[in-house]
Motif scaffolding. Sequence first.
Motif, mmCIF file in Angstrom:
data_model
loop_
_atom_site.group_PDB
_atom_site.id
_atom_site.type_symbol
_atom_site.label_atom_id
_atom_site.label_comp_id
_atom_site.label_asym_id
_atom_site.label_seq_id
_atom_site.Cartn_x
_atom_site.Cartn_y
_atom_site.Cartn_z
ATOM 1 N N GLN A 46 0.567 -1.487 -0.257
ATOM 2 C CA GLN A 46 0.014 0.268 0.480
ATOM 3 C C GLN A 46 1.130 1.006 -0.086
ATOM 4 O O GLN A 46 0.270 1.953 -0.907
ATOM 5 N N ARG B 121 1.227 4.622 -2.807
ATOM 6 C CA ARG B 121 0.607 5.166 -2.285
ATOM 7 C C ARG B 121 2.088 6.467 -3.437
ATOM 8 O O ARG B 121 1.790 8.043 -3.818
ATOM 9 N N GLY C 93 0.504 9.980 -5.121
ATOM 10 C CA GLY C 93 -0.633 10.334 -4.171
ATOM 11 C C GLY C 93 -1.305 10.598 -5.612
ATOM 12 O O GLY C 93 -2.835 9.783 -4.866
ATOM 13 N N GLU D 174 -4.839 6.844 -5.782
ATOM 14 C CA GLU D 174 -5.959 6.526 -4.132
ATOM 15 C C GLU D 174 -5.937 5.139 -3.996
ATOM 16 O O GLU D 174 -5.892 4.119 -3.974
ATOM 17 N N LEU E 293 -7.723 3.175 -1.212
ATOM 18 C CA LEU E 293 -8.715 3.708 -0.491
ATOM 19 C C LEU E 293 -9.121 2.127 0.355
ATOM 20 O O LEU E 293 -9.606 2.144 1.680
ATOM 21 N N ARG F 256 -8.176 3.545 -5.903
ATOM 22 C CA ARG F 256 -8.707 4.693 -7.096
ATOM 23 C C ARG F 256 -7.467 5.224 -8.316
ATOM 24 O O ARG F 256 -6.734 5.950 -7.554
ATOM 25 N N TRP F 257 -8.084 5.564 -9.407
ATOM 26 C CA TRP F 257 -7.295 6.326 -10.271
ATOM 27 C C TRP F 257 -7.886 7.098 -10.945
ATOM 28 O O TRP F 257 -8.684 7.088 -11.439
ATOM 29 N N ILE G 134 -11.015 15.580 -7.858
ATOM 30 C CA ILE G 134 -9.163 15.110 -7.961
ATOM 31 C C ILE G 134 -9.502 16.025 -8.890
ATOM 32 O O ILE G 134 -9.882 16.264 -9.970
ATOM 33 N N GLU H 92 -12.446 2.741 -10.177
ATOM 34 C CA GLU H 92 -11.803 1.903 -9.100
ATOM 35 C C GLU H 92 -11.015 1.127 -9.428
ATOM 36 O O GLU H 92 -11.793 -0.042 -10.532
ATOM 37 N N VAL I 82 -1.396 16.839 -6.719
ATOM 38 C CA VAL I 82 -2.329 15.743 -6.039
ATOM 39 C C VAL I 82 -2.444 16.563 -4.564
ATOM 40 O O VAL I 82 -1.207 17.327 -4.164
ATOM 41 N N ASP J 189 -3.531 15.696 -1.916
ATOM 42 C CA ASP J 189 -2.723 14.799 -0.354
ATOM 43 C C ASP J 189 -2.432 13.241 -1.157
ATOM 44 O O ASP J 189 -3.203 12.396 -1.327
#
Length: 309
Positions: free
Chosen positions: A174, A178, A204, A207, A209, A215-216, A268, A276, A305, A307
């Motif tokens: 993960q 990220r 980033g 994502e 989740l 998700r991108w 976004i 997704e 991005v 976050d």
Amino acid sequence: MATDYHRGERAVQDRAQLTRQASHSLGGIGDAIPPVAAAFLAAQPMIIIGGVDAAGRIWCSQLTGDPGFLSAPDPYTLTIDARPLAEDPLANLLGEPARVGTIAIEPASRRRMRINGRSTPVPGGLRVLPDQVIGNCPKYIQKRDYRILADRNSGQAPGNRTVARGTALTSAQQRSLRAADTFFVATADELGNTDASHRGGNPGFVEVLSPTVLRWPDYVGNAMFLTLGNLELRPVAGLLVPGWDSGTSLHLSGTTRTLWDHDEVARIPGAQRLVEFTVTDVVEIADAVPLRWSTPQASRFNPPVQDVT
């Protein structure tokens, strides 16, 4: 698969209201490898390849070699002097005739091209007969240079590799996602005709989740929608996340859905749509390839991005 759009691609083009731009972009799809593309291929140390396994899962992987391991002896043939590792999720598929999607990419010059077609195993490698030869723009490619390890046993000898398999992402995986600025995605239509494509952005942009859901954003592109068009017909995909500085290959297979909700997409920066991805299978191969790449120079096209935590 041919030098025209299939019904899934046309459906996405229509929904995005980009049919006219897509019609113009169609001129970029051919069925032969021109001399300039053959020269480009001959200079590359890596090609990305995707396919559908016997269980219907789609996987994406990479094959590597000294420049020259890719060649086009004629406009209708691509030869690859490499085969997947035994641990690679595409090893069995590419041991026999198969439909494949490939993308050769040169991060140092931000050039790329796709060749989709029919693969046949040959001694020491593969022969691919193209159905589609596609030039792509340089957007979202991070600039990198490569070196090939002097010790060729690294990335080749089974004793130097470890393989981790699962059905969900570990904490370390993960974190890698990220931090990722690039991944590759393989998709296929309902007949198995396969495509491999590049996705890039600032760290980033992917994502995470949950341990099983990514998700991108789908950024502005050439309006062909070869990836989303395949997902319209067959909502499954395979992802390859390369370890640029380690030689690790992270392979993910799973299901997808394309999100068009305006409010969700609007949060976004730069997103036109969202994809997704639900993970069903994970294969991580440490020290899979002998390539090592430099610190990237981000593409000027990358949207911000908000976050990256």
